[in-house]
Design a protein around this motif. Structure first.
Motif, mmCIF file in Angstrom:
data_model
loop_
_atom_site.group_PDB
_atom_site.id
_atom_site.type_symbol
_atom_site.label_atom_id
_atom_site.label_comp_id
_atom_site.label_asym_id
_atom_site.label_seq_id
_atom_site.Cartn_x
_atom_site.Cartn_y
_atom_site.Cartn_z
ATOM 1 N N ALA A 91 -71.977 66.048 -15.629
ATOM 2 C CA ALA A 91 -71.106 67.212 -15.378
ATOM 3 C C ALA A 91 -70.374 67.598 -16.661
ATOM 4 O O ALA A 91 -70.196 68.788 -16.947
ATOM 5 C CB ALA A 91 -70.115 66.908 -14.258
ATOM 6 N N ALA A 92 -69.966 66.604 -17.446
ATOM 7 C CA ALA A 92 -69.300 66.885 -18.722
ATOM 8 C C ALA A 92 -70.238 67.620 -19.662
ATOM 9 O O ALA A 92 -69.844 68.599 -20.313
ATOM 10 C CB ALA A 92 -68.813 65.579 -19.364
ATOM 11 N N PHE A 93 -71.493 67.184 -19.731
ATOM 12 C CA PHE A 93 -72.466 67.862 -20.594
ATOM 13 C C PHE A 93 -72.694 69.299 -20.119
ATOM 14 O O PHE A 93 -72.748 70.224 -20.924
ATOM 15 C CB PHE A 93 -73.790 67.105 -20.622
ATOM 16 C CG PHE A 93 -73.716 65.729 -21.236
ATOM 17 C CD1 PHE A 93 -72.726 65.387 -22.149
ATOM 18 C CD2 PHE A 93 -74.647 64.769 -20.895
ATOM 19 C CE1 PHE A 93 -72.669 64.116 -22.714
ATOM 20 C CE2 PHE A 93 -74.610 63.500 -21.452
ATOM 21 C CZ PHE A 93 -73.615 63.174 -22.365
ATOM 22 N N ALA A 94 -72.804 69.488 -18.818
ATOM 23 C CA ALA A 94 -73.034 70.827 -18.259
ATOM 24 C C ALA A 94 -71.854 71.758 -18.522
ATOM 25 O O ALA A 94 -72.028 72.970 -18.631
ATOM 26 C CB ALA A 94 -73.304 70.725 -16.760
ATOM 27 N N ALA A 95 -70.649 71.179 -18.653
ATOM 28 C CA ALA A 95 -69.440 71.980 -18.860
ATOM 29 C C ALA A 95 -69.118 72.190 -20.346
ATOM 30 O O ALA A 95 -68.083 72.760 -20.672
ATOM 31 C CB ALA A 95 -68.258 71.323 -18.157
ATOM 32 N N GLY A 96 -69.989 71.720 -21.238
ATOM 33 C CA GLY A 96 -69.763 71.944 -22.664
ATOM 34 C C GLY A 96 -69.377 70.708 -23.450
ATOM 35 O O GLY A 96 -69.186 70.783 -24.667
ATOM 36 N N GLY A 97 -69.264 69.568 -22.787
ATOM 37 C CA GLY A 97 -68.983 68.327 -23.501
ATOM 38 C C GLY A 97 -70.213 67.882 -24.277
ATOM 39 O O GLY A 97 -71.323 68.364 -24.031
ATOM 40 N N THR A 98 -70.028 66.966 -25.199
ATOM 41 C CA THR A 98 -71.142 66.494 -26.015
ATOM 42 C C THR A 98 -71.278 64.978 -25.926
ATOM 43 O O THR A 98 -70.310 64.270 -25.668
ATOM 44 C CB THR A 98 -70.965 66.900 -27.489
ATOM 45 O OG1 THR A 98 -69.714 66.387 -27.972
ATOM 46 C CG2 THR A 98 -70.973 68.423 -27.657
ATOM 47 N N ALA A 99 -72.502 64.529 -26.180
ATOM 48 C CA ALA A 99 -72.771 63.094 -26.159
ATOM 49 C C ALA A 99 -72.072 62.429 -27.327
ATOM 50 O O ALA A 99 -71.951 63.005 -28.412
ATOM 51 C CB ALA A 99 -74.270 62.841 -26.227
ATOM 52 N N CYS A 100 -71.618 61.210 -27.090
ATOM 53 C CA CYS A 100 -70.925 60.470 -28.131
ATOM 54 C C CYS A 100 -71.760 59.288 -28.604
ATOM 55 O O CYS A 100 -71.835 59.015 -29.785
ATOM 56 C CB CYS A 100 -69.575 60.002 -27.596
ATOM 57 S SG CYS A 100 -68.531 59.281 -28.840
ATOM 58 N N ARG A 101 -72.359 58.581 -27.661
ATOM 59 C CA ARG A 101 -73.261 57.474 -27.985
ATOM 60 C C ARG A 101 -74.149 57.214 -26.791
ATOM 61 O O ARG A 101 -73.927 57.747 -25.708
ATOM 62 C CB ARG A 101 -72.490 56.221 -28.396
ATOM 63 C CG ARG A 101 -71.618 55.629 -27.336
ATOM 64 C CD ARG A 101 -70.822 54.446 -27.874
ATOM 65 N NE ARG A 101 -69.914 53.983 -26.869
ATOM 66 C CZ ARG A 101 -69.889 52.743 -26.390
ATOM 67 N NH1 ARG A 101 -70.720 51.852 -26.860
ATOM 68 N NH2 ARG A 101 -69.030 52.398 -25.470
ATOM 69 N N ASP A 102 -75.154 56.388 -26.985
ATOM 70 C CA ASP A 102 -76.087 56.069 -25.907
ATOM 71 C C ASP A 102 -75.385 55.290 -24.802
ATOM 72 O O ASP A 102 -74.375 54.627 -25.034
ATOM 73 C CB ASP A 102 -77.257 55.244 -26.439
ATOM 74 C CG ASP A 102 -78.146 56.031 -27.389
ATOM 75 O OD1 ASP A 102 -78.158 57.283 -27.308
ATOM 76 O OD2 ASP A 102 -78.826 55.397 -28.218
ATOM 77 N N ALA A 103 -75.980 55.346 -23.614
ATOM 78 C CA ALA A 103 -75.474 54.565 -22.487
ATOM 79 C C ALA A 103 -75.499 53.087 -22.850
ATOM 80 O O ALA A 103 -76.364 52.636 -23.607
ATOM 81 C CB ALA A 103 -76.325 54.823 -21.250
ATOM 82 N N GLN A 104 -74.535 52.354 -22.315
ATOM 83 C CA GLN A 104 -74.438 50.913 -22.520
ATOM 84 C C GLN A 104 -74.694 50.244 -21.182
ATOM 85 O O GLN A 104 -73.909 50.415 -20.245
ATOM 86 C CB GLN A 104 -73.045 50.539 -23.041
ATOM 87 C CG GLN A 104 -72.633 51.263 -24.314
ATOM 88 C CD GLN A 104 -73.458 50.825 -25.508
ATOM 89 O OE1 GLN A 104 -73.522 49.644 -25.805
ATOM 90 N NE2 GLN A 104 -74.085 51.781 -26.169
#
Length: 135
Positions: A91-104
């Motif tokens: 939802a954050a990506f869809a709202a304009g947020g960006t990836a910070c690092r890969d999933a852990q």
């Protein structure tokens, strides 16, 4: 009585920031929201105050962090499931947020991270309750 935590974050556009977090499913406490700050409810005792730059400068003599160049804080919060971690992050990506690092993914703990519209880093995570040993 549990302590309340208020994280104060400078945001460039309060309305856009509020809409971003609303799209992730968060609510705001209107009692502590006006045209210079908004109280993002993270839980019953934890909040993030989203504050305009002019108002934020009233709280500190230091320069406001440039989140495109430095990390000011990592805001980690627990989720009820791995699926909720993915739901919030997507939802954050869809709202304009960006990836910070890969999933852990550590098996007993799973987390992702994203940057909000102002570059603040948020880290939703899930941890298997049975992995937490009580003393």
């Amino acid at each position: 009585m549990p302590r309340s935590l208020f994280i104060n974050l400078c945001v460039s556009d309060l309305t856009k920031s509020m809409n971003f977090f609303k799209s992730l499913g968060f609510k705001f406490n209107e009692q502590f929201t006006n045209d210079t700050a908004a109280c993002l409810v993270l839980s019953e005792t934890n909040y993030a105050m989203l504050i305009t730059p002019a108002r934020f400068k009233e709280f500190t003599p230091k320069a406001i962090a440039d989140t495109s160049k430095t990390t000011e804080v990592l805001v980690a919060f627990d989720c009820s499931s791995r699926q909720e971690v993915d739901q919030i992050t997507e939802a954050a990506f869809a709202a304009g947020g960006t990836a910070c690092r890969d999933a852990q993914d550590h098996g007993f703990m799973y987390g992702r991270s994203f940057q909000d519209l102002d570059g603040h880093i948020w880290e939703p995570f899930w941890m298997d309750p049975t992995a937490i040993k009580s003393e």
